[in-house]
Write a protein that holds these residues in place. Structure first.
Motif, PDB file in Angstrom:
ATOM      1  N   PRO A   1       0.835  -1.203   0.000  1.00  0.00           N
ATOM      2  CA  PRO A   1       0.000   0.000   0.000  1.00  0.00           C
ATOM      3  C   PRO A   1       0.866   1.247   0.000  1.00  0.00           C
TER       4      PRO A   1
ATOM      5  N   LYS B   1      -0.551   7.302  -1.538  1.00  0.00           N
ATOM      6  CA  LYS B   1      -1.468   7.843  -2.540  1.00  0.00           C
ATOM      7  C   LYS B   1      -2.782   7.063  -2.594  1.00  0.00           C
ATOM      8  N   GLY B   2      -2.874   6.015  -1.785  1.00  0.00           N
ATOM      9  CA  GLY B   2      -4.095   5.216  -1.776  1.00  0.00           C
ATOM     10  C   GLY B   2      -4.050   4.065  -2.761  1.00  0.00           C
TER      11      GLY B   2
ATOM     12  N   ARG C   1      -7.599   0.398   6.320  1.00  0.00           N
ATOM     13  CA  ARG C   1      -6.721   1.028   5.338  1.00  0.00           C
ATOM     14  C   ARG C   1      -5.335   0.408   5.300  1.00  0.00           C
TER      15      ARG C   1
ATOM     16  N   PHE D   1      -2.167   8.322   7.690  1.00  0.00           N
ATOM     17  CA  PHE D   1      -3.484   7.671   7.610  1.00  0.00           C
ATOM     18  C   PHE D   1      -4.270   7.904   8.902  1.00  0.00           C
TER      19      PHE D   1
ATOM     20  N   GLN E   1      -5.499  11.434   9.046  1.00  0.00           N
ATOM     21  CA  GLN E   1      -6.592  11.638   8.092  1.00  0.00           C
ATOM     22  C   GLN E   1      -7.901  11.058   8.618  1.00  0.00           C
ATOM     23  N   GLU E   2      -7.808   9.850   9.208  1.00  0.00           N
ATOM     24  CA  GLU E   2      -9.038   9.206   9.673  1.00  0.00           C
ATOM     25  C   GLU E   2      -9.661   9.998  10.819  1.00  0.00           C
TER      26      GLU E   2
END
Lengths: 352, 352
Positions: free
Chosen positions: A127, A130-131, A275, B247, B250-251
Motif C-alpha cells: 500500500p 497515494k491510496g 486502510r 493515515f 486523516q481518519e
C-alpha cells in the motif's frame, strides 16, 4: 471467454477450512469465473458449485518440506497438480498458499521461464500513501542479481501492473540509496544505465532512482531491487507495522479511561485498520514463467486468500502472459543476458 | 573527569536556532559536561554558559555541498573544526547535524580508522517492540561489503551497545532472508561462518541469522548488514511510519464526529506518538574511527539534537574508544582483512 483458476486447496497454514470459503466467495462475486479445486476429494466435498470442479491430488506439500521433497518425492501433491493444470491449458493461472520455495521450484520445473528471462521473480503490491499500491520485485527469489536481472524485473513488473490496472505505461523506479545517478554499487549503477536505455527505447517508463521511503510514498508504480534487499524490506515493513499496531493497542488498553477512549474512537480505528490491512494486498505473482502462478501468504485467512484469487483472475483475464511476451519482444535488443548459457544455479528461494 | 563535546553549531537544516537551545538544555541536565560551541562567534553569542566555550570557525558546509568542497575548499568549516577538536584531544566526541557524506569524509580524513577496521560504519538505534532499541549497522556508509566488513561491524556494534547500555555482552544478529544458516548470498553465508567463529571464540555474542522483522521485534541487541541493505531498510521504515501516521491523522480529521473522537483519544494518541517518536532515537555513531563522531539528522529539532548530544556524551564517558580497541584486540585473529593493503576506495557515503 471464461477464465479458470487452479486452486491448491490443501496448501497454507489452514488448508481447505480457509481456501474453500474463499473459493465460494470468489465464485459468487465473479459469475464468469471457473475454479479447479485441487486436493483430496473428501476434504473438498463441502464446496459444491456448478462452476467448480474437483481435481484429485493425493499428497500435500507441507509448509516445512524441503524443495527436494516437493520436486522429487511428492509427485501427486495438490501444489504440483494445480500447476500442471496451467501447463496443460486446463487453467489460466494457479494459486497456492503453500511453501514458497516449493511453489517456485515446482513452477519453474513444470512451466519453465519465458524466453528472454533468466530467472523468475516474486512481485507483490504494497500500500502507498497515494491510496494505491506500489508493486515491488524481486521479493526474495534471487539473492544475487546482475543489472540484466533488474532490467528483466522492470519489464515483468510493467507487464504485471498494466494487466492489473488500467495503466498501460506504469512508471519504474530503481531502488537505491540516493536519488543521484552516481549513487549505489557498481551493479546498481549499471542497472540504472540499462533501465535508462530501456526508457529511451520506449520499452518502459523509467523514472530513475528511488529510495526506501518512496515505496510507501508511491513515487513510482513499480520498484525493482534484488531479492535480498526486497525480502529484507518486506519483512522489516511487516515488523514495523506489527510493532506500531501493538503499541497503539497497548496504549488504548492501558486504563479504564483509555479503554473508554477506544470505544469513542472505534469507528476511526476500524477505518484506519482497514486502510492498512495487509490482507488486502495478499497475492504475489511468480513472474517470468510460461504460465501464471500466484502465491498467497501461508497464514492467509478467507479474505486474504480471496484477494490472491482475485489478483490471479485479473492477471489471467487481462492476458498477463501475452503482455509479458509483447514487452519482452519490444525490449529484446537490451535483454542480452538471457540468450547466454545458463548461469550458476540460482539460490533456493526464500520463504517470502 | 569532565567530558567535553565539540558541537558543530552551524550544521543541519536549522543551525544555531536549534543547536544552541539543545546545547543549553543539555548543559542544564548534565552538570559534569563541557561543550565547545563551534561556529561563527556572532551567531553563537546568545548562549553564554560557564561550561560552554566558543571555538571560532568561519565557514559552513552546506547540506548540499559535494564531499570535495568540504574536504578541499572549506578548510575552516564548523564541521571540520569540531572534528579537529577531537583529534587534538580538546573534546572526547564531536556532534554535527550537517551533510552525512561530508561528515564521514572529514572524520575519516582527520581521524583515520582504528587499526583492524577497514571502513567506518554508521550505527543507530531503532525502537523495538520490547521497549528498547535495536542498534543497526551499517546504515549507508558502505555499499559493497565483504564478510570481513560484517564481522568488523559486529565488533564495533558490540562496543557501542556496551558503552550505551549496562549490557557487556549484547547479542548480534546477521540480517538475512531466512533463519537457516544455508540462506542468503555466498557473502552472507561466509559472514555467518565468521560470526559463528567469533562467537565461539568469545569475541561477541552471536545469535545467528535474523530477518527484517526481527529488527523491530528486538530479537537481538545489534543487527549487522551491508550499507545498501541498511539504508534501504531505514528509509523504508521512515516511509512506512510516515504513511501510517498520515493515515491515522486523516481518519481522525475526516468528520466532526471523528474529530470529537480525536479529542477523547488525545491522551492515548499523545502517549502513542511519544512512543514511536523518532526524535528519541536521533544520533548515529560513525564507528571505527580513532575518535568519536556522532551524526544528528539534518532536520533535527531541539529535542532531537539534544538526544544526539546525550548519545555522544554517554558513549564518550563510557569509554567507547577503549571498548572498541579492547574488542578489536580480542577478535584480532579473525580480523584478517584489515591488515591487507587498502581495497578499492569506498563509495562516497550516502545521505543517511
Amino acid at each position: 471467454m471464461t477464465t479458470t483458476l487452479a486452486v491448491d486447496c490443501m496448501g497454507g497454514d489452514h488448508g481447505p477450512r480457509v481456501t474453500l470459503v474463499a473459493c465460494r466467495h470468489f465464485l459468487e462475486a465473479h459469475p464468469e469465473a471457473q475454479l479447479l479445486l485441487v486436493g483430496a476429494p473428501a476434504a473438498l466435498a463441502p464446496l459444491q458449485h456448478p462452476r467448480a470442479r474437483v481435481v484429485a491430488a493425493t499428497e500435500v506439500v507441507a509448509m516445512d518440506d524441503a524443495v527436494e521433497i516437493a520436486l522429487r518425492k511428492k509427485k501427486d501433491s495438490s501444489m504440483r497438480v494445480a500447476i500442471q493444470q496451467v501447463k496443460e491449458g486446463q487453467a489460466q493461472a494457479a494459486v497456492s498458499a503453500g511453501n514458497t520455495g516449493a511453489l517456485m521450484a515446482l513452477a519453474r520445473y513444470l512451466l519453465k521461464t519465458v524466453e528472454g528471462i533468466d530467472r523468475p521473480a516474486i512481485a507483490s503490491g504494497l500500500p502507498n500513501a497515494k491510496g494505491g499500491a506500489t508493486t515491488v520485485l524481486d521479493l526474495g527469489a534471487n539473492v544475487d542479481c546482475t543489472e540484466q536481472h533488474l532490467l528483466q524485473f522492470a519489464v515483468l513488473g510493467s507487464a504485471l501492473v498494466s494487466a492489473l490496472t488500467e495503466d498501460e505505461n506504469p512508471s519504474v523506479g530503481l531502488l537505491n540509496i540516493g536519488e543521484e545517478a552516481i549513487k549505489g554499487s557498481e551493479m546498481i549503477k549499471k542497472a540504472g544505465e540499462l533501465l535508462r536505455a530501456a526508457g529511451s527505447a520506449g520499452d518502459l517508463n523509467f523514472f530513475g532512482n528511488v529510495e526506501g521511503n518512496d515505496i510507501f510514498k508511491g513515487t513510482t508504480d513499480i520498484v525493482v531491487c534484488d531479492g535480498f534487499v526486497g525480502n529484507v524490506m518486506l519483512k522489516t515493513s511487516e515488523g514495523l507495522a506489527s510493532m506500531v499496531g501493538g503499541f497503539l493497542k497497548q496504549e488504548f488498553a492501558r486504563t479504564p479511561l483509555t479503554k473508554l477512549a477506544a470505544v469513542a474512537a472505534y469507528p476511526v480505528l476500524a477505518a484506519f485498520k482497514k486502510r492498512v490491512d495487509h490482507r488486502r494486498y495478499n497475492g504475489a505473482a511468480l513472474m517470468g514463467l510460461r504460465g501464471l502462478v500466484f502465491k498467497s501468504h501461508g497464514s492467509a485467512d478467507e479474505l486474504a486468500f480471496e484477494q490472491a484469487l482475485i489478483r490471479a483472475y485479473d492477471a489471467a483475464r487481462h492476458n498477463l502472459l501475452d503482455r509479458v511476451q509483447a514487452r519482452i519482444a519490444h525490449a529484446r535488443p537490451l535483454l542480452v543476458g538471457a540468450d547466454e548459457p545458463a548461469q550458476a544455479q540460482p539460490q533456493p528461494v526464500t520463504t517470502y
